[in-house]
Scaffold this motif. Structure first.
Motif, PDB file in Angstrom:
ATOM      1  N   ARG A 145       6.153  -2.160 -40.154  1.00  0.00           N
ATOM      2  CA  ARG A 145       7.406  -1.641 -39.610  1.00  0.00           C
ATOM      3  C   ARG A 145       7.269  -0.142 -39.333  1.00  0.00           C
ATOM      4  O   ARG A 145       6.744   0.607 -40.169  1.00  0.00           O
ATOM      5  CB  ARG A 145       8.571  -1.873 -40.584  1.00  0.00           C
ATOM      6  N   LEU A 146       7.748   0.275 -38.177  1.00  0.00           N
ATOM      7  CA  LEU A 146       7.627   1.663 -37.752  1.00  0.00           C
ATOM      8  C   LEU A 146       8.993   2.231 -37.387  1.00  0.00           C
ATOM      9  O   LEU A 146       9.887   1.506 -36.925  1.00  0.00           O
ATOM     10  CB  LEU A 146       6.685   1.789 -36.552  1.00  0.00           C
ATOM     11  N   ALA A 147       9.149   3.529 -37.597  1.00  0.00           N
ATOM     12  CA  ALA A 147      10.338   4.255 -37.153  1.00  0.00           C
ATOM     13  C   ALA A 147       9.868   5.389 -36.260  1.00  0.00           C
ATOM     14  O   ALA A 147       9.050   6.214 -36.675  1.00  0.00           O
ATOM     15  CB  ALA A 147      11.110   4.798 -38.351  1.00  0.00           C
ATOM     16  N   ASP A 148      10.359   5.409 -35.029  1.00  0.00           N
ATOM     17  CA  ASP A 148       9.951   6.416 -34.049  1.00  0.00           C
ATOM     18  C   ASP A 148       8.435   6.441 -33.880  1.00  0.00           C
ATOM     19  O   ASP A 148       7.821   7.507 -33.702  1.00  0.00           O
ATOM     20  CB  ASP A 148      10.462   7.801 -34.470  1.00  0.00           C
ATOM     21  N   GLY A 149       7.826   5.258 -33.964  1.00  0.00           N
ATOM     22  CA  GLY A 149       6.396   5.129 -33.746  1.00  0.00           C
ATOM     23  C   GLY A 149       5.533   5.430 -34.944  1.00  0.00           C
ATOM     24  O   GLY A 149       4.298   5.328 -34.859  1.00  0.00           O
ATOM     25  N   ARG A 150       6.107   5.788 -36.078  1.00  0.00           N
ATOM     26  CA  ARG A 150       5.328   6.137 -37.260  1.00  0.00           C
ATOM     27  C   ARG A 150       5.446   5.025 -38.305  1.00  0.00           C
ATOM     28  O   ARG A 150       6.553   4.567 -38.613  1.00  0.00           O
ATOM     29  CB  ARG A 150       5.808   7.458 -37.869  1.00  0.00           C
TER      30      ARG A 150
END
Length: 250
Positions: A145-150
């Protein structure tokens, strides 16, 4: 950033040379100040060679200082690219929501990489959690799982197949909680969850782009729809990108 040619730089170098405080502790303090006060979030810190030359210290000293700052969440190592100032953490409250819903609520853009999706016999502990016989199969879905690509977390979850026939046929990059409610008629309405800190196992560290043994938050959760257990999930969250907040009252 170069200190060696300035009066301040010379003072720093003299301090490192003459102080009784271990060099790695001094360099840790210098780099921490640099990360907090002088560099923007996401900025790259000087290379190991540059730091060695600027401060007259060994590679071992530089790596010890940087490694500690990484473990504390102030810096982030990106394999093949360098070390960067951490961009801060996602602040989460203890409530029942999917990763997708939680990230969207905070203004982050969630995305998912499906690592595994299969039907198989789950481990005994999971079979017990889901109320299954030892020979019963369940759906196994493992995702990054990523948030803003991170990268933020790795989720390893099993689902009661009798309550969600055809789950593997839907788009698994979105919210499974939403799909369970909308497509299968099973709203997740409560969960039993434990959280603890641990060192990242090697496979988890690789996926999260962290050092093996770096601190992560480990979640073990059994989610229910009514009285039926529908999900048993284990999740590992980067502690430098995800933090829990809560309100405590008498």
């Amino acid at each position: 950033m170069t200190l060696s040619n300035s009066a301040t730089g010379r003072a720093v170098l003299d301090s490192i040379a003459n102080s009784q405080v271990p060099k790695h502790e001094q360099l840790h303090a210098i780099l921490l100040r640099m990360a907090k006060d002088e560099l923007e979030p996401g900025a790259r810190v000087p290379s190991e060679r540059t730091l060695m030359d600027q401060f007259g210290v060994s590679r071992i000293t530089v790596r010890a200082a940087i490694g500690r700052l990484v473990s504390e969440g102030h810096l982030v190592r990106v394999p093949g690219k360098g070390t960067f100032v951490s961009e801060g953490t996602v602040q989460s409250t203890l409530h029942l929501a999917s990763f997708t819903q939680e990230m969207e609520a905070q203004g982050h853009k969630p995305s998912t990489i499906v690592l595994e999706a299969a039907q198989a016999v789950p481990p005994p502990a999971t079979a017990k959690a889901l109320g299954l016989d030892r020979s019963d199969e369940a759906y196994h879905i493992r995702r990054l799982r990523l948030a803003d690509g991170r990268p933020v977390s790795v989720d390893d979850a099993w689902y009661n197949a009798s309550l969600a026939q055809g789950l593997l046929d839907i788009d698994l990059t979105g919210s499974i909680y939403r799909a369970l409610a909308a497509d299968f008629g099973h709203q997740i309405d409560r969960a039993r969850q434990s959280v603890k800190a641990e060192g990242a196992p090697s496979d988890i560290a690789v996926l999260l782009g962290a050092e093996m043994g770096a601190p992560v938050l480990y979640f073990d959760r059994i989610s229910f729809s009514g009285e039926r257990a529908i999900e048993h999930a284990r999740s590992w969250y980067r502690s430098d990108r995800y933090a829990l907040t809560m309100e405590v009252r008498l």
